[in-house]
Scaffold this active site. Structure first.
Site, short mmCIF file in Angstrom:
data_model
loop_
_atom_site.label_atom_id
_atom_site.label_comp_id
_atom_site.label_asym_id
_atom_site.label_seq_id
_atom_site.Cartn_x
_atom_site.Cartn_y
_atom_site.Cartn_z
N SER A 132 -7.56 -0.57 5.82
CA SER A 132 -7.94 -1.84 5.20
C SER A 132 -7.84 -2.96 6.21
O SER A 132 -7.05 -2.89 7.17
CB SER A 132 -7.00 -2.13 4.02
OG SER A 132 -7.13 -3.45 3.56
N TYR A 145 1.56 -3.04 0.83
CA TYR A 145 0.22 -2.49 1.00
C TYR A 145 -0.25 -2.70 2.44
O TYR A 145 -0.73 -1.78 3.10
CB TYR A 145 -0.75 -3.14 0.02
CG TYR A 145 -2.16 -2.58 0.09
CD1 TYR A 145 -2.50 -1.44 -0.63
CD2 TYR A 145 -3.14 -3.20 0.86
CE1 TYR A 145 -3.79 -0.92 -0.56
CE2 TYR A 145 -4.43 -2.69 0.93
CZ TYR A 145 -4.74 -1.55 0.21
OH TYR A 145 -6.02 -1.03 0.28
#
Length: 258
Positions: A132, A145
């Site tokens: 990501s 995350y």
């Protein structure tokens, strides 16, 4: 890599980016093995794509470690499954933090270690690790995350060095905002919503369509590309973060053939 006739495993394949990658793989001639928690959703997609569905939770250690026995060898592994737990670290439980790191980092690394031997023996194959853009940015409420994806990107870069000369390729995808349930939930979270809305308003980001990501990932497999970075307007962010790693590769020893 020619995808016609290859066998590809996609985790987290029941919806969003995972489902889009699976569809694009089939369009390119691959057969797919789809893994997700939702038996109904994964079953419907497998029927539609004439693939194989395996329902299970990769947070379950027994299920994750038994997956190669259930699937047999594959030519392409797409580590797409992931979760987020938005909130300040002080407000998250140890179990919530552990789940994020396990599914986003530990499981992909373990699946690589379990599926790679047959690929290396065959002298061909490809791994995709879905990271990501968050691996390179500090986002309040998203520390676990971001850290898990930074770990996955770092793992992937080192693994690529180890795989040199084996015939096995590796792509790491560092993707920005995508129109998925996860992003919808994050845009509704008071702590994370301002970052999303500000980035979109300033056009630092745009909302990607899952099929756009799926198309780019499958093209990267076909053309043996090392990275997928979308949207292009932010591609420099993870690239700059990775600059130090590229420099240190000059110091890395040359590994003997496996």
């Amino acid at each position: 890599m020619e995808l016609d006739g290859v066998r590809a495993l996609v985790t987290g394949a029941s919806r969003g980016i995972g489902a889009a990658i699976a569809r694009r793989l089939v369009d390119s001639g691959a057969s797919v093995v789809l893994v997700a928690r939702s038996a109904d959703a994964i079953g419907r997609l497998a029927d539609d794509l004439e693939g194989t569905a395996i329902a299970g939770n990769l947070l379950d250690v027994d299920f994750a470690t038994s997956l190669p026995d259930l699937t047999g060898p594959v030519d392409v592994l797409v580590n797409n499954a992931g979760i987020e737990r938005a909130g300040r670290v002080v407000d998250l439980s140890p179990a919530e933090l552990a789940d994020v790191f396990r599914l986003n980092l530990v499981v992909p690394a373990q699946l690589c270690s379990m599926y790679l031997p047959s690929m290396v023996t065959a002298g061909s194959g490809h791994i995709v690790n879905m990271s990501s853009l968050s691996m390179a940015v500090d986002t309040p409420g998203w520390a676990s995350y971001s850290a898990s994806k930074a770990g996955l990107s770092s793992f992937s870069e080192s693994l690529r060095v180890e795989l040199a000369g084996t015939g096995v390729g590796l792509t790491v995808a560092e993707i920005g905002f995508t129109d998925t349930n996860m992003v919808t939930e994050l845009r509704a979270e008071p702590l994370t919503a301002p970052t999303f809305e500000r980035a979109l308003r300033l056009r630092l980001q745009r909302m990607l369509d899952p099929d756009e990501v799926g198309h780019a990932v499958v093209r990267a497999i076909e053309h043996e590309r090392s990275h997928v970075r979308l949207p292009r307007r932010t591609a420099a962010i993870p690239a700059l973060t990775n600059a130090g790693r590229r420099a240190t590769r000059l110091l890395a020893p040359k590994l003997p053939p496996s």
